[in-house]
Motif scaffolding. Structure first.
Motif, PDB file in Angstrom:
ATOM      1  N   THR A  10      46.918  44.758  49.944  1.00 46.18           N
ATOM      2  CA  THR A  10      46.745  43.331  49.676  1.00 46.18           C
ATOM      3  C   THR A  10      46.657  42.605  51.010  1.00 46.18           C
ATOM      4  O   THR A  10      47.469  42.829  51.905  1.00 46.18           O
ATOM      5  CB  THR A  10      47.931  42.761  48.873  1.00 46.18           C
ATOM      6  OG1 THR A  10      47.981  43.423  47.604  1.00 46.18           O
ATOM      7  CG2 THR A  10      47.757  41.268  48.640  1.00 46.18           C
ATOM      8  N   VAL A  11      45.643  41.751  51.137  1.00 48.96           N
ATOM      9  CA  VAL A  11      45.438  40.998  52.367  1.00 48.96           C
ATOM     10  C   VAL A  11      45.460  39.510  52.020  1.00 48.96           C
ATOM     11  O   VAL A  11      44.779  39.074  51.091  1.00 48.96           O
ATOM     12  CB  VAL A  11      44.102  41.359  53.046  1.00 48.96           C
ATOM     13  CG1 VAL A  11      43.960  40.615  54.375  1.00 48.96           C
ATOM     14  CG2 VAL A  11      44.009  42.860  53.268  1.00 48.96           C
ATOM     15  N   ASP A  12      46.273  38.743  52.770  1.00 44.30           N
ATOM     16  CA  ASP A  12      46.402  37.306  52.547  1.00 44.30           C
ATOM     17  C   ASP A  12      45.699  36.530  53.653  1.00 44.30           C
ATOM     18  O   ASP A  12      45.709  36.946  54.824  1.00 44.30           O
ATOM     19  CB  ASP A  12      47.873  36.908  52.499  1.00 44.30           C
ATOM     20  CG  ASP A  12      48.589  37.493  51.294  1.00 44.30           C
ATOM     21  OD1 ASP A  12      47.985  37.527  50.213  1.00 44.30           O
ATOM     22  OD2 ASP A  12      49.743  37.930  51.435  1.00 44.30           O
ATOM     23  N   PHE A  13      45.122  35.387  53.258  1.00 47.21           N
ATOM     24  CA  PHE A  13      44.356  34.561  54.171  1.00 47.21           C
ATOM     25  C   PHE A  13      44.767  33.098  54.035  1.00 47.21           C
ATOM     26  O   PHE A  13      45.220  32.668  52.973  1.00 47.21           O
ATOM     27  CB  PHE A  13      42.854  34.640  53.848  1.00 47.21           C
ATOM     28  CG  PHE A  13      42.278  36.014  53.836  1.00 47.21           C
ATOM     29  CD1 PHE A  13      41.675  36.536  54.970  1.00 47.21           C
ATOM     30  CD2 PHE A  13      42.315  36.788  52.686  1.00 47.21           C
ATOM     31  CE1 PHE A  13      41.118  37.803  54.962  1.00 47.21           C
ATOM     32  CE2 PHE A  13      41.758  38.056  52.659  1.00 47.21           C
ATOM     33  CZ  PHE A  13      41.167  38.567  53.794  1.00 47.21           C
ATOM     34  N   THR A  14      44.542  32.335  55.089  1.00 45.64           N
ATOM     35  CA  THR A  14      44.625  30.879  54.973  1.00 45.64           C
ATOM     36  C   THR A  14      43.453  30.398  54.131  1.00 45.64           C
ATOM     37  O   THR A  14      42.435  31.090  54.009  1.00 45.64           O
ATOM     38  CB  THR A  14      44.564  30.203  56.348  1.00 45.64           C
ATOM     39  OG1 THR A  14      43.331  30.577  57.004  1.00 45.64           O
ATOM     40  CG2 THR A  14      45.750  30.607  57.220  1.00 45.64           C
ATOM     41  N   LEU A  15      43.583  29.206  53.547  1.00 47.32           N
ATOM     42  CA  LEU A  15      42.513  28.636  52.730  1.00 47.32           C
ATOM     43  C   LEU A  15      42.254  27.211  53.190  1.00 47.32           C
ATOM     44  O   LEU A  15      43.101  26.332  53.010  1.00 47.32           O
ATOM     45  CB  LEU A  15      42.906  28.654  51.253  1.00 47.32           C
ATOM     46  CG  LEU A  15      41.897  28.079  50.250  1.00 47.32           C
ATOM     47  CD1 LEU A  15      40.563  28.808  50.357  1.00 47.32           C
ATOM     48  CD2 LEU A  15      42.459  28.171  48.836  1.00 47.32           C
ATOM     49  N   PRO A  16      41.095  26.953  53.807  1.00 46.12           N
ATOM     50  CA  PRO A  16      40.789  25.592  54.270  1.00 46.12           C
ATOM     51  C   PRO A  16      40.854  24.600  53.114  1.00 46.12           C
ATOM     52  O   PRO A  16      40.376  24.895  52.015  1.00 46.12           O
ATOM     53  CB  PRO A  16      39.363  25.724  54.815  1.00 46.12           C
ATOM     54  CG  PRO A  16      39.212  27.169  55.164  1.00 46.12           C
ATOM     55  CD  PRO A  16      40.025  27.905  54.147  1.00 46.12           C
TER      56      PRO A  16
END
Length: 201
Positions: free
Chosen positions: A119-125
């Motif tokens: 599982t990879v998490d990212f910021t969300l603009p």
């Protein structure tokens, strides 16, 4: 148009930076096997036009708008990139409708390994948050993915072994920047509803 199914991991051979543009030379023998001058190839999710090519790679021009909206400006010789040729009219849709028009960038905030997946998490603009929904489609560095979870300012995806092995997402770490393209259908729906509201008000 693309589908977000990466065909080849290419390698940046050279980068020529200008005042407001760049020329990239990319090694990718598979995607140039049937290339012509003017053909479209997605590089980390960015639709670019082939200006020169041979049997091993191709060159593309990257304009200021693309450099500002994507992570391509930070590429250096030796970097790996996801490559996909434009889908032919009789091609198979393996992912979802991808234009190759990057909407913004995100940063990897966490990687959580499973037994054979991750599982990879990212910021969300903030300006893209409305278009990202759980179980919806999103393109990350040119890879068609399903949103596993989403919040106001973050989202996550689950990567299967094939994606980990055959794309750059298997090798990027926390803090790395990726290109995002949200589902174009959501943008059209928003525009249509907004226009109808303006007409009826």
């Amino acid at each position: 148009m693309f589908t977000g199914i990466v065909e080849e991991l290419g390698t940046v051979a050279a980068v020529e930076l200008g005042p407001e543009s760049a020329v990239l030379r990319i090694d990718g023998p598979l995607v140039v096997s049937d290339a012509t001058h003017g053909a479209s190839i997605a590089v980390n999710g960015v639709c670019l036009t082939v200006t020169e090519h041979d049997e091993t790679g191709f060159s593309v021009d990257v304009m200021a708008e693309t450099l500002a909206r994507s992570s391509l400006g930070s590429l250096a010789a030796g970097d790996r990139v996801n490559l996909e040729r434009a889908m032919p009219a009789d091609g198979r849709f393996g992912g979802h409708v991808v234009q190759g028009h990057v909407d913004g960038t995100a940063t990897i905030t966490a990687r959580t390994p499973g037994d054979r997946w991750e599982t990879v998490d990212f910021t969300l603009p903030p300006d893209l948050a409305a278009y990202v929904v759980e179980k919806g489609s999103i393109t990350v560095d040119g890879v068609s993915l399903t949103v596993a979870h989403v919040g106001d300012d973050a989202f996550g995806v689950s990567l299967i072994p094939t994606t980990l092995d055959l794309t750059t997402l298997g090798h990027k770490g926390v803090g790395d920047v990726v290109n995002l393209e949200v589902d174009v259908i959501a943008k059209y729906v928003e525009r249509l509803l907004s226009h109808r509201q303006e007409v009826t008000s």
